[in-house]
Design a protein around this motif. Structure first.
Motif, PDB file in Angstrom:
ATOM      1  N   THR A  57       1.159  -1.251   0.022  1.00 25.00           N
ATOM      2  CA  THR A  57       0.152   0.398  -0.301  1.00 25.00           C
ATOM      3  C   THR A  57       1.297   1.260  -0.251  1.00 25.00           C
ATOM      4  N   TYR A  58       0.136   2.172  -1.010  1.00 29.68           N
ATOM      5  CA  TYR A  58       1.122   3.554  -0.430  1.00 29.68           C
ATOM      6  C   TYR A  58       0.049   5.119  -0.315  1.00 29.68           C
ATOM      7  N   PRO A  59       0.067   4.321   1.156  1.00 29.55           N
ATOM      8  CA  PRO A  59      -1.372   5.613   1.481  1.00 29.55           C
ATOM      9  C   PRO A  59      -1.237   7.457   0.784  1.00 29.55           C
ATOM     10  N   GLU A  60      -0.137   7.411   0.768  1.00 29.30           N
ATOM     11  CA  GLU A  60      -0.135   8.634   0.861  1.00 29.30           C
ATOM     12  C   GLU A  60      -0.412   9.054  -1.661  1.00 29.30           C
ATOM     13  N   ARG A  61      -0.654   7.701  -1.704  1.00 29.40           N
ATOM     14  CA  ARG A  61      -1.332   8.141  -3.366  1.00 29.40           C
ATOM     15  C   ARG A  61      -2.210   7.817  -3.561  1.00 29.40           C
ATOM     16  N   ALA A  62      -3.277   7.442  -2.441  1.00 30.84           N
ATOM     17  CA  ALA A  62      -4.595   7.020  -2.705  1.00 30.84           C
ATOM     18  C   ALA A  62      -5.889   7.654  -3.414  1.00 30.84           C
ATOM     19  N   ASN A  63      -6.258   7.300  -4.177  1.00 31.19           N
ATOM     20  CA  ASN A  63      -7.259   7.586  -5.000  1.00 31.19           C
ATOM     21  C   ASN A  63      -7.227   8.944  -5.779  1.00 31.19           C
ATOM     22  N   LEU A  64      -5.727   8.897  -7.077  1.00 25.81           N
ATOM     23  CA  LEU A  64      -5.366   9.391  -7.575  1.00 25.81           C
ATOM     24  C   LEU A  64      -6.557   9.043  -8.960  1.00 25.81           C
ATOM     25  N   PRO A  65      -7.021   9.921 -10.446  1.00 19.77           N
ATOM     26  CA  PRO A  65      -7.170   9.464 -10.903  1.00 19.77           C
ATOM     27  C   PRO A  65      -6.731   9.015 -11.941  1.00 19.77           C
ATOM     28  N   PRO A  66      -7.326   8.257 -13.321  1.00 22.08           N
ATOM     29  CA  PRO A  66      -6.297   7.632 -13.769  1.00 22.08           C
ATOM     30  C   PRO A  66      -4.944   8.351 -14.699  1.00 22.08           C
ATOM     31  N   SER A  67      -4.084   8.051 -14.653  1.00 21.90           N
ATOM     32  CA  SER A  67      -3.255   8.927 -15.169  1.00 21.90           C
ATOM     33  C   SER A  67      -2.203   8.167 -15.808  1.00 21.90           C
ATOM     34  N   PHE A  68      -0.384   8.494 -16.401  1.00 20.20           N
ATOM     35  CA  PHE A  68      -0.046   7.613 -17.471  1.00 20.20           C
ATOM     36  C   PHE A  68       0.685   6.456 -16.524  1.00 20.20           C
ATOM     37  N   SER A  69       1.447   6.800 -15.363  1.00 21.39           N
ATOM     38  CA  SER A  69       1.619   5.953 -14.456  1.00 21.39           C
ATOM     39  C   SER A  69       0.937   4.876 -14.195  1.00 21.39           C
TER      40      SER A  69
END
Lengths: 295, 678
Positions: A57-69
């Motif tokens: 888990t990477y909580p600091e990157r939670a719920n990010l919208p779709p992107s290239f990565s």
């Protein structure tokens, strides 16, 4: 009704394949299904190979919208949602497959025995099926799920079993109906005259002739089972990560204030694609295998 | 043709009209204030309820001796207009308002309170909050001792202990182990028989020594002595209970001196006692109604449950509001009471409470103007909510923690527990998952518990140190640790946190941890039976005192549920209950204190106190220090539990609402609320 041998020297199956090829929807469905299966089972493996830890888990990157990565965005703990959807797909497809196989094996044996022997035994066996039909299937599934201890509930075994247990009834009825018409045919009589035992007649001579119907029915059972599991996931009775669970979670994060739409959209697309593909495939197979629809 | 159509049309119109009339006749008055109450109350009997949704309603329709002032939550005169406290702070005399009335016009008297407080302690009522008034002298005896006697010697009348009783089990143990029993096995026996609870407070030295025996083999002779002592203890408790039956709530403990004077005698000075008198368990109940219903029930033979008195058709209450309607899964409607003594101070006329469980539904109702207050909303939207002016949040008196099962490998080793507690990155969790500004917790007592000065944190987030500690315990890189489950009860937030903690333990310590969900009932059964490895829990402070967070960790305490036991900790909690008993034992214990100098100073202050008031103050300070020492044991070395964070309580409250005040206990009395422009 069935024609074991066609005059032109082509077998039933070759004939069916010829008809199936002409059904574009069925072919497209089959290809799509193959693609989905391939993606679900190869995808996570490839991602791990590329250095993604799908469970971390990477909580600091939670719920990010779709992107290239992150093509499908991330979930509430910052895990790649693409990975989640694919892993969920593995479990959903596995449940569909295993529960269907369970139900087909059980239903075919049960129906064949009831249809072949007939009489009292048939009465008893089929009344039991009627009785089980009478119980609401949801009730039965939940009961079976709860019978297993909590430790086992996290594994998919109970749900395989529970869904198989409610799906075999229809198979049993269909197979019994087929066997009833087949058991008085000449080839059965011939086999008996040649000294074949009951079991040999059922499994070597009668069942192969019901195979077409069973295959069609099985193809249509897989999507039904996947859908049923999704329904259970909505009730909080699912087995691990499945599309049903992801859709149910996705729905809870869509609201008028702030929506993480990708968490509902992607598993829904995968689920819908799979269900459509399987249904088109099943329809195509039915048309192809049923001589009455021959064009 | 046209005539036919006309006929049909006429019939249709008539039907429409009829429907319209029917529905307009049923139309209710609109409520002044509506709120989402989270769930359907299980009951509205003040002596039975335990939850917040129940508490909000019950606090509005009943009033105790005092009530919480809506802004500060300090107890202010309610049914009691004033009170006197004796110099030793052990006797409270409440002077009740003669004008206080039940909603049927009957006066509220001191007899109602005495009867209600006795009812709270009735074993048949089964109140889970009975213990909160065990500070009243005789209450615990009345509430529990009959059960203790039965546990100690069984229900038999002839005095011979039955086989399923504790004394009977000790006898059987002696018969099966003529050579005596090892201390470890003995402690296990005490645990499985739940002995500690039923002999708590026994003056018998034989029992005291037996409970704390952790080294020597107990010979058959000693077991016989213990059995005799247990039987004597049962007799002592039987006598005390018989006395309490005759006197508690009648002329001892809590009793009415006259119609408007209530006397309460406490076991020991209790700084938070006045706060308790505002708590719903201490509310009066309408004795005249309950007894009448019970008589009617007996006369008619009808099958009417004890709970029937609080249904809207029967309910009689004494608070600022009365129960108008209770439609299950629709709403509870409260209306202002005409008989309330201070009705002029109440602004709201009609209140609706909605039992909405679904978070999305709750928020939609709020956003579309269907409610003015909701405590629940989807947790995924906190980022958007933080921007809103109608969103209120503040630090709560609630702690979120994980229990360790200290009876199982690997958590029977306190170094493993400490290592796990050190490995968790709490800041990451509160910043990225909870996002409301929660505080990472390294102890159980939240900030703001009166004068309590909690001990400094014993650990910090330190994965390096955690790995070293785990290796020291014999599990380098997590090797040799069996696969573990992390149990949580059904909730979106619990699930997210559990998965994050499991992931952290996997990455940092190499442990194989799996998050496991169970329904509330099943989860409670699992933790009670110690069938878990790590289990999630939360604790809401019932009153502003460290006792509410610490006394549950005593050996075999009802809410301990970790199997953890520490004799020194047990003694500290017992001493804190009555500081006077600590003074004679101080010299023996001080060397084992973490901060003996501080304790010595406080002891000296207590010895120097010359009048009663100064003595009470000095002993209160010493009492708080005993709690500090106890908490040091918990969170410097032992870690039977692993605190994660202190809650932030939050609500969405319409900007038209006045008199709604944020506070750590998340209590918002409806009596204080008013609406702008009305």
């Amino acid at each position: 009704m069935t024609a074991p041998v066609a005059e032109k020297g082509t077998s039933l199956w070759a004939d069916a394949w010829r008809r199936l090829r002409r059904n574009h929807f069925a072919i497209a469905g089959t290809l799509m299904l193959g693609l989905v299966i391939l993606t679900c089972f190869m995808g996570p493996w490839l991602m791990e190979l590329l250095g993604h830890d799908l469970e971390r888990t990477y909580p600091e990157r939670a719920n990010l919208p779709p992107s290239f990565s992150d093509w499908f965005g991330t979930d509430e703990l910052g895990r790649s949602y693409l990975g989640r959807v694919l892993i969920g797909g593995q479990m959903s497809l596995l449940i569909g497959l295993v529960a269907t196989v369970t139900s087909v094996v059980l239903g075919v044996c049960y129906g064949a025995i009831a249809g072949y022997y007939g009489g009292k035994l048939d009465e008893v066996l089929m009344r039991l099926v009627d009785f089980l039909y009478g119980i609401p299937y949801m009730f039965l599934v939940i009961l079976i799920m709860l019978m297993f201890s909590d430790a086992a509930r996290d594994s998919p075994l109970p749900i395989f079993f529970a869904l198989g247990m409610v799906q075999w009834l229809t198979t049993a009825r269909i197979v019994r109906g087929q066997v009833l018409t087949l058991r008085h045919q000449e080839f059965v009589l011939a086999a008996r005259v040649l000294g074949a035992g009951d079991m040999r007649i059922i499994f070597r001579h009668i069942l192969p002739n019901t195979l077409g119907v069973v295959v069609v029915y099985a193809t249509l059972t897989v999507p039904a089972v996947i859908l049923l599991e999704s329904f259970l996931a909505f009730l909080g009775l699912g087995a691990g990560v499945t599309w049903g669970l992801l859709v149910s979670e996705g729905l809870s994060v869509v609201n008028p204030v702030q929506s993480y739409w990708w968490r509902l959209l992607f598993p829904s697309i995968f689920l819908a694609l799979t269900l459509f593909s399987l249904n088109f495939m099943g329809d195509g197979l039915r048309d192809a295998l049923d001589p009455r629809t021959r064009r | 043709m046209y005539r036919n159509l006309l006929g049909i049309g006429a019939v249709f119109l008539a039907a429409l009209l009829l429907i319209g009339i029917t529905f307009s006749a049923q139309k209710e008055l609109p409520a002044d204030f509506r709120f989402v109450n989270g769930t359907e109350p299980k009951s509205l009997d003040p002596h039975v309820i335990t939850g917040q949704p129940e508490g909000r309603i019950v606090d509005a329709i009943f009033e105790g001796l005092t009530y919480r002032e809506p802004e500060t939550l300090k107890p202010v005169p309610g049914v009691a207009a004033s009170w006197d406290i004796s110099p030793d702070k052990k006797t409270y005399t409440f002077h009740l308002r003669p004008e206080a009335r039940w909603s049927d016009g009957v006066p509220v008297t001191a007899h109602d309170f005495a009867w209600a407080w006795r009812r709270l302690q009735e074993p048949a009522i089964g109140s889970e909050y009975a213990y909160i008034l065990h500070v009243v002298s005789g209450a615990e005896i009345f509430n529990l001792y009959a059960g203790h006697v039965e546990r100690l010697v069984g229900a038999a009348e002839n005095g011979e202990p039955t086989a399923d009783s504790v004394a009977g089990a000790v006898r059987a143990l002696r018969a099966s182990k003529p050579d005596g029993i090892e201390a470890v096995a003995w402690q296990k026996f005490l645990g499985t028989q739940h002995v500690n609870d039923v002999v708590k407070g026994s003056p018998d030295p034989v029992i005291k020594a037996a409970i704390h025996e952790r080294t020597e083999v107990l010979s058959a002779d000693r077991l016989q002595k213990i059995e005799q002592s247990l039987r004597a203890e049962a007799e002592r408790r039987r006598g005390l209970h018989a006395h309490a039956l005759e006197h508690f709530g009648i002329d001892e403990g809590v009793y009415a001196k006259d119609d408007h004077t209530l006397v309460v005698e406490l076991v020991a000075p209790t700084p938070y006692f006045l706060e308790l008198t505002a708590f719903y368990s201490a509310h009066p109940v309408p004795r005249h109604l309950i007894e009448r219903l019970e008589r009617e029930k007996e006369a008619s033979g009808a099958d009417m449950g004890r709970e029937d008195w609080f249904l809207p058709e029967n309910m009689v209450s004494n608070g600022p509001f009365r129960l108008e309607a209770w439609r299950v899964n629709d709403k509870i409607r409260l209306v202002k009471s005409d008989t309330y003594w201070n009705k002029d101070s109440i602004k709201l006329g009609i209140i609706d409470a909605f039992p909405i469980e679904n978070y999305n539904t709750a928020m939609n109702v709020y956003l579309t103007g269907g409610a003015e207050w909701t405590t629940t909303y989807p947790t995924s939207i906190v980022d958007a909510l933080k921007e809103r002016a109608d969103f209120h949040r503040n630090a709560g008196m609630v702690v979120y923690y994980y229990r360790f099962n200290t009876t199982r490998k690997p958590f029977n080793d306190r170094r493993v527990r400490k290592a796990v507690a050190m490995a968790i990155n709490r800041q990451l969790i509160v910043d990225n998952i909870l996002k409301l500004g929660q505080t990472p917790a390294f102890r159980l007592t939240p900030p703001g518990l009166g004068d309590y000065d909690p001990p400094p944190d014993g650990i910090r987030h330190d994965p390096e140190g955690a790995r070293a500690l785990l290796a020291e315990a014999g599990y380098p890189k997590g090797k040799g640790v069996p696969s573990l489950t992390l149990l949580f009860n059904t909730s979106e937030t619990h699930k997210t946190i559990a998965e994050e903690v499991a992931s952290q333990l996997r990455t940092e310590l190499g442990l194989d941890v799996k998050a496991l969900n169970q329904e509330w009932q099943m989860y409670q059964a699992s933790t009670l039976a110690l069938e878990y490895d790590i289990a999630r829990a939360g604790w809401i402070g019932d009153y502003l005192d460290p006792n509410t967070f610490l006394d549950m960790w005593i050996t075999n305490g009802g809410n301990n549920q970790t199997g953890w036991s520490n004799a020194m900790f047990d003694r500290l909690i017992a001493y804190a209950g009555d500081v006077e008993t600590f003074v004679p034992d101080a010299d023996e214990l001080l060397p084992r204190f973490a901060e003996p100098d501080r304790a010595r100073t406080l002891l000296a202050a207590l010895a120097a106190a010359d009048d009663a008031a100064a003595r009470v103050d000095a002993s209160a300070a010493l009492r708080l220090h005993l709690f500090r020492e106890a908490e040091t044991i918990l969170f410097h070395d032992e870690f039977p539990v692993m605190p994660i964070y202190f809650y932030v309580v939050s609500s969405l409250v319409s900007e038209k609402v006045r008199g709604w005040h944020p506070n750590p206990q998340d209590i918002h009395p409806l009596r204080g609320i008013s609406m702008e422009g009305r």
